[in-house]
Design a protein around this motif. Structure first.
Motif, PDB file in Angstrom:
ATOM      1  N   HIS A 103       1.051  -0.958  -0.174  1.00 19.53           N
ATOM      2  CA  HIS A 103       0.015  -0.210   0.255  1.00 19.53           C
ATOM      3  C   HIS A 103       0.742   1.073  -0.410  1.00 19.53           C
ATOM      4  O   HIS A 103       1.585   1.877   0.311  1.00 19.53           O
ATOM      5  N   GLY A 104       0.377   2.167  -1.279  1.00 16.80           N
ATOM      6  CA  GLY A 104       1.206   3.443  -0.844  1.00 16.80           C
ATOM      7  C   GLY A 104       2.662   3.130  -1.625  1.00 16.80           C
ATOM      8  O   GLY A 104       3.555   4.474  -1.830  1.00 16.80           O
ATOM      9  N   TRP A 105       3.308   2.119  -2.130  1.00 17.92           N
ATOM     10  CA  TRP A 105       4.119   2.348  -2.673  1.00 17.92           C
ATOM     11  C   TRP A 105       4.560   2.817  -4.169  1.00 17.92           C
ATOM     12  O   TRP A 105       5.470   3.432  -4.574  1.00 17.92           O
ATOM     13  N   VAL A 106       3.566   3.155  -4.801  1.00 23.69           N
ATOM     14  CA  VAL A 106       3.748   4.228  -5.408  1.00 23.69           C
ATOM     15  C   VAL A 106       4.010   5.475  -5.328  1.00 23.69           C
ATOM     16  O   VAL A 106       4.867   6.436  -6.064  1.00 23.69           O
ATOM     17  N   ARG A 107       3.283   5.646  -4.439  1.00 22.54           N
ATOM     18  CA  ARG A 107       3.730   7.328  -3.704  1.00 22.54           C
ATOM     19  C   ARG A 107       5.275   7.570  -4.161  1.00 22.54           C
ATOM     20  O   ARG A 107       5.657   8.332  -4.143  1.00 22.54           O
TER      21      ARG A 107
END
Length: 254
Positions: A103-107
């Motif tokens: 979760h949130g790795w793209v950011r």
């Protein structure tokens, strides 16, 4: 945890040699990936590329030589391999320490515009089907229309008899050129652990092990399963552009 350039060069060179055990026609596969990316990005200035599971920068460095104006982001969860990349291939990419699919790795990628291409080699097969489905959707959202996802990996066939034959073809081909691959994955890591200059990085890697696990596990999802997940994620054109045994380069066009 900084490394000397000489140390990084030595361990990356040994990495390159031992990886040839596992990736059939590894250099040709890299070349095919670069060919696809170059064609898809033709005419685009300062293209944006992400290398998923970049390891010590093997593919990122080759892409940087082919596309010197590209902005490349290398992504991996292994602190030791990332430090080798940052030291030995410092100018090839900007390297990001994150876990693909979490979760949130793209950011954490710090992107300021849509991607033109996402590439990967022998890195995504450790993701389970649900995580891979989500990751493909996230990548589809990051890519501009016409952008490409190019993945080189070992994908088993859904037909067990064909899977066995393809695996045999690949192993025999690798064995014919195995005189250069005296070191395997396990022995490379054993040797790394004995290098005093890498002690802090080895300790950090061991500390994270429950989080990161291993990256050398056998692929579970078949080629057809990957293609289905890519289409479900919104890629309009999905298919194989290169194959030897069970080693493939799969391309998905946004």
């Amino acid at each position: 945890m900084g490394l000397s350039l000489a140390t990084a060069e030595r361990w990356v060179e040994r990495w390159e040699r031992q990886q040839q055990r596992y990736a059939v026609d590894r250099e040709e596969r890299f070349t095919v990936i670069a060919d696809v990316v170059e064609q898809a990005l033709a005419g685009r200035s300062r293209p944006s590329i992400v290398d998923l599971g970049c390891g010590p920068g093997s593919l990122a460095a080759r892409l940087a030589r082919r596309l010197p104006d590209a902005d490349i982001v290398g992504v991996d969860m292994d602190p030791l391999l990332l430090e080798l990349a940052r030291t030995h291939h410092a100018d090839a990419a900007r390297y990001v320490d994150t876990v693909i699919g979490e979760h949130g790795w793209v950011r954490t990628l710090g992107l300021d515009r849509p991607l033109d291409a996402a590439v990967s080699t022998t890195a995504l097969h450790y993701l389970d089907a649900d995580t891979l489905r989500r990751t493909y959707r996230e990548l589809a959202a990051l890519l501009r229309p016409g952008g490409v996802l190019v993945n080189g990996d070992h994908f088993p066939h859904e037909d067990s008899a064909l899977a066995a034959l393809a695996g045999c073809v690949g192993r025999r081909h690798a064995a014919r050129g195995d005189d250069f691959a005296h070191e395997d994955w396990a022995s490379w890591w054993t040797a790394v652990a004995k290098d005093p200059e890498l002690a802090d990085l080895v300790a950090e890697r061991d500390r994270r092990q429950p989080r990161s696990g291993t990256t050398d596990s056998a692929p579970d999802l078949t080629l057809a399963a990957h293609q289905r997940l890519l289409r479900q994620a919104g890629f309009g054109h999905v298919g194989v552009v290169w194959q030897y045994g069970d080693s493939h380069v799969v391309v998905a066009v946004r």
